[in-house]
Design a protein around this motif. Structure first.
Motif, PDB file in Angstrom:
ATOM      1  N   SER A  24      -0.510 -14.092  -2.517  1.00 17.98           N
ATOM      2  CA  SER A  24       0.625 -12.406  -3.462  1.00 17.98           C
ATOM      3  C   SER A  24       1.655 -13.155  -3.347  1.00 17.98           C
ATOM      4  O   SER A  24       1.834 -14.404  -3.916  1.00 17.98           O
ATOM      5  CB  SER A  24       1.311 -12.197  -1.913  1.00 17.98           C
ATOM      6  OG  SER A  24       0.048 -11.306  -1.204  1.00 17.98           O
ATOM      7  N   PHE A  25       2.791 -12.906  -5.238  1.00 22.18           N
ATOM      8  CA  PHE A  25       3.279 -13.041  -5.942  1.00 22.18           C
ATOM      9  C   PHE A  25       4.589 -13.201  -5.569  1.00 22.18           C
ATOM     10  O   PHE A  25       4.688 -11.570  -5.074  1.00 22.18           O
ATOM     11  CB  PHE A  25       2.808 -12.728  -7.172  1.00 22.18           C
ATOM     12  CG  PHE A  25       1.996 -13.835  -7.538  1.00 22.18           C
ATOM     13  CD1 PHE A  25       1.655 -15.305  -7.459  1.00 22.18           C
ATOM     14  CD2 PHE A  25       0.336 -13.244  -7.013  1.00 22.18           C
ATOM     15  CE1 PHE A  25      -0.120 -15.796  -7.787  1.00 22.18           C
ATOM     16  CE2 PHE A  25      -0.781 -13.985  -7.004  1.00 22.18           C
ATOM     17  CZ  PHE A  25      -0.509 -15.332  -7.476  1.00 22.18           C
ATOM     18  N   LYS A  26       5.476 -13.612  -5.966  1.00 24.59           N
ATOM     19  CA  LYS A  26       6.801 -13.334  -5.849  1.00 24.59           C
ATOM     20  C   LYS A  26       7.530 -12.962  -6.846  1.00 24.59           C
ATOM     21  O   LYS A  26       7.595 -14.059  -7.803  1.00 24.59           O
ATOM     22  CB  LYS A  26       7.958 -13.525  -5.103  1.00 24.59           C
ATOM     23  CG  LYS A  26       7.447 -15.334  -4.948  1.00 24.59           C
ATOM     24  CD  LYS A  26       8.950 -16.042  -4.353  1.00 24.59           C
ATOM     25  CE  LYS A  26       8.804 -16.982  -4.828  1.00 24.59           C
ATOM     26  NZ  LYS A  26       8.909 -17.874  -3.831  1.00 24.59           N
TER      27      LYS A  26
ATOM     28  N   VAL B  25       7.723  -7.749  -5.434  1.00 29.58           N
ATOM     29  CA  VAL B  25       6.866  -8.396  -4.893  1.00 29.58           C
ATOM     30  C   VAL B  25       5.302  -7.650  -5.093  1.00 29.58           C
ATOM     31  O   VAL B  25       5.683  -6.853  -4.721  1.00 29.58           O
ATOM     32  CB  VAL B  25       6.762  -9.165  -3.825  1.00 29.58           C
ATOM     33  CG1 VAL B  25       7.490  -7.733  -2.191  1.00 29.58           C
ATOM     34  CG2 VAL B  25       6.010  -9.621  -2.454  1.00 29.58           C
ATOM     35  N   ILE B  26       4.557  -8.501  -4.818  1.00 31.29           N
ATOM     36  CA  ILE B  26       2.990  -8.060  -4.847  1.00 31.29           C
ATOM     37  C   ILE B  26       1.976  -8.280  -3.444  1.00 31.29           C
ATOM     38  O   ILE B  26       1.830  -9.413  -3.788  1.00 31.29           O
ATOM     39  CB  ILE B  26       2.668  -7.657  -5.861  1.00 31.29           C
ATOM     40  CG1 ILE B  26       0.822  -6.885  -5.974  1.00 31.29           C
ATOM     41  CG2 ILE B  26       2.064  -9.486  -6.175  1.00 31.29           C
ATOM     42  CD1 ILE B  26       0.277  -7.164  -7.760  1.00 31.29           C
TER      43      ILE B  26
ATOM     44  N   VAL C 283      -5.036  -4.388  -4.199  1.00 31.83           N
ATOM     45  CA  VAL C 283      -3.698  -4.743  -4.071  1.00 31.83           C
ATOM     46  C   VAL C 283      -2.984  -4.064  -3.047  1.00 31.83           C
ATOM     47  O   VAL C 283      -3.099  -2.394  -3.008  1.00 31.83           O
ATOM     48  CB  VAL C 283      -2.787  -4.443  -5.362  1.00 31.83           C
ATOM     49  CG1 VAL C 283      -1.299  -3.651  -5.121  1.00 31.83           C
ATOM     50  CG2 VAL C 283      -3.847  -5.688  -6.260  1.00 31.83           C
ATOM     51  N   LYS C 284      -1.886  -4.579  -2.066  1.00 36.44           N
ATOM     52  CA  LYS C 284      -2.113  -3.755  -0.344  1.00 36.44           C
ATOM     53  C   LYS C 284      -0.086  -3.107  -0.448  1.00 36.44           C
ATOM     54  O   LYS C 284      -0.379  -2.015  -0.336  1.00 36.44           O
ATOM     55  CB  LYS C 284      -2.373  -4.509   0.930  1.00 36.44           C
ATOM     56  CG  LYS C 284      -3.409  -4.928   0.307  1.00 36.44           C
ATOM     57  CD  LYS C 284      -3.929  -5.691   1.891  1.00 36.44           C
ATOM     58  CE  LYS C 284      -5.333  -6.854   2.576  1.00 36.44           C
ATOM     59  NZ  LYS C 284      -6.260  -5.348   2.958  1.00 36.44           N
ATOM     60  N   VAL C 285       0.482  -4.045  -1.481  1.00 32.80           N
ATOM     61  CA  VAL C 285       1.416  -3.421  -1.179  1.00 32.80           C
ATOM     62  C   VAL C 285       2.301  -4.101  -2.825  1.00 32.80           C
ATOM     63  O   VAL C 285       2.227  -5.205  -2.983  1.00 32.80           O
ATOM     64  CB  VAL C 285       2.694  -3.623   0.014  1.00 32.80           C
ATOM     65  CG1 VAL C 285       3.699  -3.837  -0.135  1.00 32.80           C
ATOM     66  CG2 VAL C 285       1.822  -3.269   1.226  1.00 32.80           C
ATOM     67  N   ALA C 286       3.268  -3.259  -3.504  1.00 30.82           N
ATOM     68  CA  ALA C 286       3.696  -3.553  -4.280  1.00 30.82           C
ATOM     69  C   ALA C 286       5.189  -2.875  -4.699  1.00 30.82           C
ATOM     70  O   ALA C 286       5.459  -1.771  -4.403  1.00 30.82           O
ATOM     71  CB  ALA C 286       2.746  -3.500  -5.509  1.00 30.82           C
ATOM     72  N   ALA C 287       6.894  -3.727  -5.499  1.00 29.43           N
ATOM     73  CA  ALA C 287       7.590  -3.304  -4.940  1.00 29.43           C
ATOM     74  C   ALA C 287       8.713  -4.240  -5.903  1.00 29.43           C
ATOM     75  O   ALA C 287       8.270  -5.231  -5.727  1.00 29.43           O
ATOM     76  CB  ALA C 287       8.818  -3.036  -3.727  1.00 29.43           C
ATOM     77  N   THR C 288       9.378  -3.318  -6.779  1.00 29.81           N
ATOM     78  CA  THR C 288      10.711  -3.747  -7.436  1.00 29.81           C
ATOM     79  C   THR C 288      11.948  -2.876  -6.728  1.00 29.81           C
ATOM     80  O   THR C 288      11.864  -2.251  -6.548  1.00 29.81           O
ATOM     81  CB  THR C 288      10.356  -3.775  -9.011  1.00 29.81           C
ATOM     82  OG1 THR C 288       8.935  -3.878  -9.501  1.00 29.81           O
ATOM     83  CG2 THR C 288      11.092  -4.014 -10.072  1.00 29.81           C
TER      84      THR C 288
END
Length: 220
Positions: free
Chosen positions: A61-63, A74-75, A132-137
């Motif tokens: 996972s990455f930020k 985040v992803i 990819v389970k969750v992604a948000a900006t």
């Protein structure tokens, strides 16, 4: 000039800030969560907390962080088999024993994705993929290429692990368009109005979020 950001792996000390970002975005903006009003008046949903944190520290996972080291995107990614094991922890079993009726509806939709998309038949040479389970900006940082950058980092780590397939499920029409722009191929779609249980639609998000979709990108 727009503020700059950089991408880095998520580490254990990031978890509180990642969850804070998700509670401001994904928890309330994701079409299924919004449609069932998943979180209570305090923005709390223990089942969603578990879902979001389950794969967070797998090293995939990455930020995205701004110049002051604030997390603005985040992803969350995790390695998954193409076919769930029938061991009582599959999505359908989880849905049947879920005590939260709102989250249960979402789990039934996720279980249907697995049953109908049948990825193990579409990609018989593969045993696992990165999902990819969750992604948000952060809403103040949208339309600055953050999600594209996070997906690119995900592609790199997926290839480094020798995994050919990257998966992205979309409940949002906007996320589906982003997946297509990033070179993903839609391998499953269903109208929410036709995903039913006991002859009633499970969840029908508001327009334009009409379709539940699964996208795959073959990396090499």
């Amino acid at each position: 000039m727009a503020q700059s950001y950089r991408v880095a792996p998520v580490c254990a000390e990031d978890v509180p800030d990642v969850m804070k970002l998700l509670k401001k975005t994904f928890y309330i903006d994701e079409p299924l969560n919004e449609a069932v009003e998943l979180c209570d008046e305090n923005g709390i949903c223990p089942e969603l907390d578990e879902y979001c944190t389950h794969s967070l520290l797998e090293g995939l996972s990455f930020k995205a962080i701004d110049q002051d080291d604030n997390i603005v995107g985040v992803i969350i990614n995790g390695v998954s088999p193409l076919k769930e094991e029938d061991n009582g922890n599959d999505l359908l079993s989880q849905a049947r024993r879920c005590q939260n009726p709102k989250f249960q509806k979402i789990l039934y939709i996720l279980a249907r994705r697995e049953e109908v998309s049948r990825l193990w038949e579409k990609f018989p040479q593969e045993q696992r993929l990165v999902e990819v389970k969750v992604a948000a900006t952060d809403q103040n940082w949208r339309k600055r290429g953050i999600m594209n950058a996070l997906v690119k980092e995900t592609e790199k780590i997926t290839e480094q692990k020798g995994i050919r397939l990257l998966r992205m499920d979309t409940s949002s029409a906007y996320s589906a368009m982003s997946a297509e722009r990033l070179g993903f191929m839609c391998v499953y779609q269903a109208l929410y109005s036709e995903i039913k249980r006991d002859d009633q639609p499970l969840i029908v998000p508001k327009s334009p979020h009409l379709y539940d979709k699964v996208f795959i990108k073959k990396l090499f």
